[in-house]
Design a protein around this motif. Structure first.
Motif, mmCIF file in Angstrom:
data_model
loop_
_atom_site.group_PDB
_atom_site.id
_atom_site.type_symbol
_atom_site.label_atom_id
_atom_site.label_comp_id
_atom_site.label_asym_id
_atom_site.label_seq_id
_atom_site.Cartn_x
_atom_site.Cartn_y
_atom_site.Cartn_z
ATOM 1 N N ASP A 41 0.870 -1.174 0.000
ATOM 2 C CA ASP A 41 0.000 0.000 0.000
ATOM 3 C C ASP A 41 0.907 1.224 0.000
ATOM 4 O O ASP A 41 1.422 1.627 1.036
ATOM 5 N N LEU A 42 1.114 1.800 -1.175
ATOM 6 C CA LEU A 42 2.056 2.889 -1.331
ATOM 7 C C LEU A 42 1.671 4.106 -0.495
ATOM 8 O O LEU A 42 2.528 4.732 0.137
ATOM 9 N N LYS B 1 3.993 5.618 2.507
ATOM 10 C CA LYS B 1 4.484 7.000 2.541
ATOM 11 C C LYS B 1 4.002 7.742 3.783
ATOM 12 O O LYS B 1 4.633 8.698 4.209
ATOM 13 N N LEU B 2 2.900 7.300 4.353
ATOM 14 C CA LEU B 2 2.352 7.930 5.551
ATOM 15 C C LEU B 2 2.999 7.383 6.827
ATOM 16 O O LEU B 2 3.353 8.138 7.737
ATOM 17 N N ASP B 3 3.164 6.048 6.882
ATOM 18 C CA ASP B 3 3.698 5.388 8.075
ATOM 19 C C ASP B 3 4.532 4.188 7.638
ATOM 20 O O ASP B 3 4.062 3.050 7.663
ATOM 21 N N PRO C 194 9.952 -4.865 -4.403
ATOM 22 C CA PRO C 194 9.769 -4.845 -5.855
ATOM 23 C C PRO C 194 8.592 -3.943 -6.232
ATOM 24 O O PRO C 194 7.651 -3.761 -5.467
ATOM 25 N N GLY C 195 8.675 -3.365 -7.403
ATOM 26 C CA GLY C 195 7.559 -2.580 -7.921
ATOM 27 C C GLY C 195 7.518 -1.139 -7.472
ATOM 28 O O GLY C 195 6.629 -0.393 -7.882
ATOM 29 N N LEU C 196 8.463 -0.719 -6.641
ATOM 30 C CA LEU C 196 8.500 0.682 -6.217
ATOM 31 C C LEU C 196 9.561 1.415 -7.019
ATOM 32 O O LEU C 196 10.666 0.900 -7.214
ATOM 33 N N SER C 197 9.235 2.609 -7.457
ATOM 34 C CA SER C 197 10.223 3.411 -8.172
ATOM 35 C C SER C 197 11.258 3.937 -7.187
ATOM 36 O O SER C 197 11.045 3.942 -5.969
ATOM 37 N N ARG C 198 12.353 4.387 -7.716
ATOM 38 C CA ARG C 198 13.398 4.983 -6.878
ATOM 39 C C ARG C 198 12.836 6.177 -6.115
ATOM 40 O O ARG C 198 13.143 6.381 -4.942
ATOM 41 N N GLU C 199 11.997 6.963 -6.778
ATOM 42 C CA GLU C 199 11.395 8.135 -6.141
ATOM 43 C C GLU C 199 10.468 7.736 -4.999
ATOM 44 O O GLU C 199 10.443 8.386 -3.958
ATOM 45 N N ASP C 200 9.693 6.662 -5.202
ATOM 46 C CA ASP C 200 8.815 6.179 -4.134
ATOM 47 C C ASP C 200 9.633 5.704 -2.939
ATOM 48 O O ASP C 200 9.308 6.009 -1.788
ATOM 49 N N LYS C 201 10.695 4.964 -3.210
ATOM 50 C CA LYS C 201 11.551 4.471 -2.133
ATOM 51 C C LYS C 201 12.162 5.641 -1.363
ATOM 52 O O LYS C 201 12.186 5.638 -0.131
ATOM 53 N N LYS C 202 12.616 6.647 -2.088
ATOM 54 C CA LYS C 202 13.214 7.803 -1.423
ATOM 55 C C LYS C 202 12.171 8.529 -0.572
ATOM 56 O O LYS C 202 12.450 8.911 0.565
ATOM 57 N N GLU D 81 12.739 8.813 8.015
ATOM 58 C CA GLU D 81 13.768 9.627 8.652
ATOM 59 C C GLU D 81 13.121 10.690 9.550
ATOM 60 O O GLU D 81 13.544 10.898 10.691
ATOM 61 N N ALA D 82 12.103 11.354 9.042
ATOM 62 C CA ALA D 82 11.411 12.381 9.829
ATOM 63 C C ALA D 82 10.761 11.775 11.071
ATOM 64 O O ALA D 82 10.820 12.361 12.165
ATOM 65 N N ASP D 83 10.144 10.612 10.915
ATOM 66 C CA ASP D 83 9.508 9.940 12.057
ATOM 67 C C ASP D 83 10.546 9.552 13.108
ATOM 68 O O ASP D 83 10.336 9.751 14.311
ATOM 69 N N ALA D 84 11.666 8.989 12.659
ATOM 70 C CA ALA D 84 12.717 8.562 13.590
ATOM 71 C C ALA D 84 13.339 9.769 14.282
ATOM 72 O O ALA D 84 13.629 9.729 15.484
ATOM 73 N N ASP D 85 13.514 10.857 13.549
ATOM 74 C CA ASP D 85 14.077 12.068 14.136
ATOM 75 C C ASP D 85 13.136 12.646 15.194
ATOM 76 O O ASP D 85 13.579 13.046 16.272
ATOM 77 N N ALA D 86 11.848 12.657 14.909
ATOM 78 C CA ALA D 86 10.870 13.153 15.881
ATOM 79 C C ALA D 86 10.855 12.275 17.124
ATOM 80 O O ALA D 86 10.778 12.777 18.255
ATOM 81 N N LEU D 87 10.938 10.974 16.935
ATOM 82 C CA LEU D 87 10.961 10.055 18.067
ATOM 83 C C LEU D 87 12.234 10.237 18.893
ATOM 84 O O LEU D 87 12.193 10.200 20.129
#
Length: 82
Positions: free
Chosen positions: A5-6, A10-12, A27-35, A42-48
């Motif tokens: 579920d893309l 991207k949300l969680d 598999p099946g995710l573009s480089r942009e989606d992965k990034k 990264e933002a979630d881990a930084d906030a935590l």
């Protein structure tokens, strides 16, 4: 596209993937989606990490510093073309 579920990823990201390195292997995710997924993680881990430093421990016993390191490593691998 795979069964991922893309929008949810991207949300969680932690609700879809066990670890940041799993995003790279998905598999099946573009480089942009992965990034985008890794940037959100990264933002979630930084906030935590900030919350932990302010005396609010994580609910799931995960080490936010270690998670942030793992996210940074995955981003570096993605940018290196791994």
């Amino acid at each position: 596209m795979t069964g991922i579920d893309l929008d949810q990823a991207k949300l969680d990201p932690a609700s879809v993937f066990r670890a940041p390195k799993d995003v790279l292997a998905a598999p099946g995710l573009s480089r942009e989606d992965k990034k985008a997924i890794l940037i959100r993680w990264e933002a979630d881990a930084d906030a935590l990490l900030r919350a932990t430093e302010e005396g609010m421990p994580p609910a799931d016993n995960r080490n936010p510093g270690e998670m942030l390191r793992a996210v940074h490593e995955a981003i570096e691998r993605l940018e290196a073309g791994a």
